[in-house]
Design an enzyme around this catalytic site. Structure first.
Site, short mmCIF file in Angstrom:
data_model
loop_
_atom_site.label_atom_id
_atom_site.label_comp_id
_atom_site.label_asym_id
_atom_site.label_seq_id
_atom_site.Cartn_x
_atom_site.Cartn_y
_atom_site.Cartn_z
N LYS A 13 0.86 -1.19 0.00
CA LYS A 13 0.00 0.00 0.00
C LYS A 13 0.89 1.24 0.00
O LYS A 13 1.44 1.63 1.03
CB LYS A 13 -0.91 0.05 1.23
CG LYS A 13 -2.00 1.10 1.02
CD LYS A 13 -2.51 1.75 2.26
CE LYS A 13 -1.75 2.95 2.71
NZ LYS A 13 -1.81 4.14 1.81
N GLY A 19 7.33 5.25 7.32
CA GLY A 19 6.44 6.40 7.42
C GLY A 19 6.70 7.12 8.73
O GLY A 19 7.75 6.96 9.35
N GLY A 36 3.24 4.66 12.54
CA GLY A 36 4.09 3.54 12.98
C GLY A 36 3.62 2.95 14.30
O GLY A 36 3.57 1.73 14.48
N GLU A 82 10.41 1.68 9.81
CA GLU A 82 11.39 2.72 9.47
C GLU A 82 10.69 4.05 9.61
O GLU A 82 9.86 4.41 8.78
CB GLU A 82 11.90 2.52 8.03
CG GLU A 82 12.64 1.21 7.79
CD GLU A 82 14.03 1.19 8.42
OE1 GLU A 82 14.44 2.18 9.05
OE2 GLU A 82 14.70 0.15 8.29
N CYS A 135 13.92 11.28 5.62
CA CYS A 135 13.87 10.84 7.02
C CYS A 135 15.19 11.13 7.73
O CYS A 135 15.22 11.49 8.90
CB CYS A 135 13.57 9.35 7.07
SG CYS A 135 14.69 8.38 6.05
N GLU A 152 9.78 16.34 14.06
CA GLU A 152 10.20 16.19 12.66
C GLU A 152 9.33 17.09 11.79
O GLU A 152 8.11 16.97 11.78
CB GLU A 152 10.05 14.74 12.21
CG GLU A 152 10.59 14.53 10.81
CD GLU A 152 10.31 13.14 10.27
OE1 GLU A 152 9.16 12.68 10.39
OE2 GLU A 152 11.24 12.52 9.73
P1 NAD Z 1 2.73 8.59 7.04
O1 NAD Z 1 3.09 7.86 8.28
O2 NAD Z 1 1.71 9.65 7.10
O3 NAD Z 1 2.24 7.57 5.93
C1 NAD Z 1 3.00 6.45 5.56
C2 NAD Z 1 2.08 5.38 5.02
O4 NAD Z 1 1.30 4.84 6.08
C3 NAD Z 1 1.10 5.86 3.97
O5 NAD Z 1 0.96 4.88 2.96
C4 NAD Z 1 -0.19 6.01 4.77
O6 NAD Z 1 -1.35 5.96 3.99
C5 NAD Z 1 -0.08 4.83 5.71
N1 NAD Z 1 -0.84 4.90 6.96
C6 NAD Z 1 -1.15 5.99 7.69
N2 NAD Z 1 -1.83 5.62 8.79
C7 NAD Z 1 -1.92 4.26 8.78
C8 NAD Z 1 -2.49 3.28 9.66
N3 NAD Z 1 -3.09 3.63 10.79
N4 NAD Z 1 -2.39 1.99 9.32
C9 NAD Z 1 -1.77 1.61 8.20
N5 NAD Z 1 -1.23 2.50 7.32
C10 NAD Z 1 -1.29 3.80 7.61
O7 NAD Z 1 4.11 9.17 6.47
P2 NAD Z 1 4.35 10.11 5.22
O8 NAD Z 1 3.87 11.49 5.52
O9 NAD Z 1 3.89 9.43 3.99
O10 NAD Z 1 5.95 10.10 5.14
C11 NAD Z 1 6.77 10.90 5.90
C12 NAD Z 1 7.33 10.12 7.06
O11 NAD Z 1 8.01 8.96 6.60
C13 NAD Z 1 8.36 10.92 7.81
O12 NAD Z 1 8.16 10.75 9.19
C14 NAD Z 1 9.67 10.30 7.38
O13 NAD Z 1 10.73 10.48 8.29
C15 NAD Z 1 9.28 8.88 7.25
N6 NAD Z 1 10.27 8.17 6.44
C16 NAD Z 1 11.10 7.27 7.06
C17 NAD Z 1 12.11 6.62 6.33
C18 NAD Z 1 13.04 5.63 6.98
O14 NAD Z 1 13.62 4.81 6.27
N7 NAD Z 1 13.21 5.65 8.29
C19 NAD Z 1 12.22 6.89 4.97
C20 NAD Z 1 11.36 7.81 4.38
C21 NAD Z 1 10.38 8.43 5.12
#
Ligand code: NAD
Length: 494
Positions: free
Chosen positions: A175, A228, A233, A250, A284, A385
């Site tokens: 997803k 995410g 998370g 992650e 990230c 962040e």
């Molecule tokens: P987000 O957490 O809003 O969304 C990530 C994904 O999770 C999306 O596909 C979203 O639809 C899904 N999602 C949201 N709530 C959910 C739930 N309750 N259950 C299941 N899925 C759910 O993150 P974002 O805004 O897309 O991305 C930015 C974040 O990602 C930042 O915090 C960034 O640091 C992190 N990130 C981490 C890494 C790493 O490797 N550590 C790499 C890139 C981005």
């Protein structure tokens, strides 16, 4: 304009709802594609396909070497599709096309690396103390993996999961984020072209609430690989706990980059700008806290401003552009909100501090690269962040002070150390609570070296040899060498 369905069992399938989500280009603010707005019924269908592929299909009978060959073919196909996929990512999230080309090209080697690893997963024959038993171990794939990815680097982050997970023998339901799903959908179709059996890789698009939650909590999903933010998370970790599903998480960061007074200041300034403003801060690992020793503070700030002020913002498809827009409207609003928070908290805006209103940027969600001085580590701009081009500069006195400030964070993804004293560099690197530490460099990543976070930055590791273990569980198999079974009582544990 293309309208995408879900990719399930090797087919394009419209969502049960019949609804779609518009995908906007954050540079032009124009809709350039639509994706399926799916729900639990679509998840059900995709998980059924992935589960059947894992348990019954040709995939379940394939040798690890055969899986490796398919992965190698995926590497070749990816290489043949660099331009097309890179442009899709750029249209989806505004990352510069030159960046995306480099990333997609490197992903081909990521597939090849795990192609080679697929048939080198060896069990063991432990030298057990019981002479009348023989024991060996084997590493078996978990089964159906739910891979959930963010919008900032969808292809990179999904391949970090797919390559080791497929090498291990798992099947996938992916997803991607609802604002940037197209590249992942196109990638999924390439798996069919490479010869992967139907159902091994499936993609269901939609929101976290409508698709993500249903996927994570599905009983047939046996492993979750998520990248995410920490809010999602945490929700995923709680949901996974109900059925004891293993997770790789992650998450975000607020990574410190420490500049000591014995550093090469030009290199440190360039490294800080690369670590923070490349990708417009939407990484990230971005070094969003730059810790500078008192004695060189003014000299370093001058260099930092000089290297940042020349950054070229513009059309992400223009090869001259160095910084693109924020990935979407909602994210732009969030980043702008932090500029107000910074001012309210008493930080000094040393550079930027506004939306970018340069000629040619009128259409996009641009924020000026911003450097904040007089930041204390207790301010929200130092703790939360932002995920945008806002750097918080914090002063420190000495080595102990630098380590204390660096580690005083909920996060622990990356950290940088700039010094010409290698004894200090190693001493500090070992004391920093972060998954990746960079000495006189920043933001280097390789599919050959583990990547992941300490503390609220996550659990588990992607990349490197150990990544494949995230998708495998160990079974211990026992043989009795006794012709007659031993007496049932009086001898615990054999
Ligand atoms: P987000 O957490 O809003 O969304 C990530 C994904 O999770 C999306 O596909 C979203 O639809 C899904 N999602 C949201 N709530 C959910 C739930 N309750 N259950 C299941 N899925 C759910 O993150 P974002 O805004 O897309 O991305 C930015 C974040 O990602 C930042 O915090 C960034 O640091 C992190 N990130 C981490 C890494 C790493 O490797 N550590 C790499 C890139 C981005």
């Amino acid at each position: 304009m293309k309208n995408y369905g879900n990719y399930i069992d090797g087919q394009w399938v419209p969502p049960v709802s019949g609804l779609h989500i518009e995908t906007e280009n954050p540079f032009t603010r124009k809709t350039w594609a639509t994706i399926a707005r799916s729900g639990p019924e679509d998840v059900e269908r995709a998980v059924a396909a992935a589960s059947a592929a894992f348990e019954q299909g040709p995939w379940s009978r394939m040798s690890a070497s055969a899986r490796g060959k398919l992965l190698w073919r995926m590497g070749d196909l990816l290489e043949a599709n660099v331009e097309r996929l890179a442009l899709m990512e750029t249209s989806d999230n505004g990352r510069t096309l030159s960046d995306m080309r480099g990333i997609v090209r490197a992903l081909a080697d990521n597939f090849r690396y795990f192609a080679g690893l697929a048939d080198k997963v060896e069990g063991a024959v432990p030298p057990i103390e019981k002479a009348d038993y023989f024991n060996y171990t084997r590493h078996e794939p978990y089964g159906v993996v739910a891979a959930i990815t963010p919008w900032n680097s969808p292809l990179l982050l999904v391949v970090w999961k797919l390559a080791p997970g497929l090498a291990a023998g798992c099947t996938f339901v992916i997803k991607p984020h609802e604002v940037a799903s197209v590249g992942t959908l196109e990638l999924a179709a390439l798996f069919g072209e490479a010869g992967f059996p139907d159902g091994v890789v499936n993609v269901v698009t939609g929101t976290g609430a409508e698709v993500g939650e249903a996927l994570v909590s599905h009983p047939k999903v046996r492993k979750i690989a998520f990248t995410g933010g920490d809010v999602a998370g945490r929700a995923i970790y709680q949901s996974a706990a109900r059925d004891f599903k293993p997770v790789t998480l992650e998450l975000g960061g607020k990574s410190p980059n420490i500049v000591f007074d014995d550093a090469n200041l030009d290199n440190a300034a360039k490294g800080s700008v690369l670590g923070m403003f490349n990708t417009s801060g939407q990484a990230c690992i971005a070094c969003s806290r730059v810790l500078v020793q008192d004695s060189i503070y003014d000299a370093f700030i001058e260099k930092l401003i000089a290297h940042t002020a020349v950054a070229r913002l513009g059309d992400p498809t223009d090869p001259a552009t160095e910084m693109g827009p924020m990935g979407c409207r909602q994210h732009f609003d969030k980043v702008m909100g932090y500029l107000d928070i910074a001012r309210d908290e008493g930080a000094t805006v040393l550079l930027g501090g506004t939306a970018a209103r340069r000629p040619g940027l009128e259409g996009g969600y641009f924020v000026e690269p911003t450097i904040l001085g007089d930041v204390s580590n207790t301010m929200r701009v130092a703790r939360e962040e932002i995920f945008g081009p806002i750097m918080a500069v914090i002063r420190f006195k000495d080595e102990a002070d630098a380590i204390a400030i660096a580690n005083d964070s909920d996060y622990g993804l990356g950290a940088g150390v700039w010094t010409e004293n290698m004894r200090r560099a190693i001493r500090v690197a070992h004391q920093l609570a972060a998954g990746s530490v960079y000495v006189n460099s920043y933001r280097v990543v390789s599919y050959m070296s583990p990547f992941g976070g300490y503390k609220s930055s996550g659990l588990g590791r992607e990349n490197g040899v150990e990544a494949i273990r995230e998708y495998l569980q160990t079974k211990s198999v026992w043989f009795s060498l006794n012709e007659t079974a031993p007496p049932p009582f009086g001898k615990p544990y054999g």
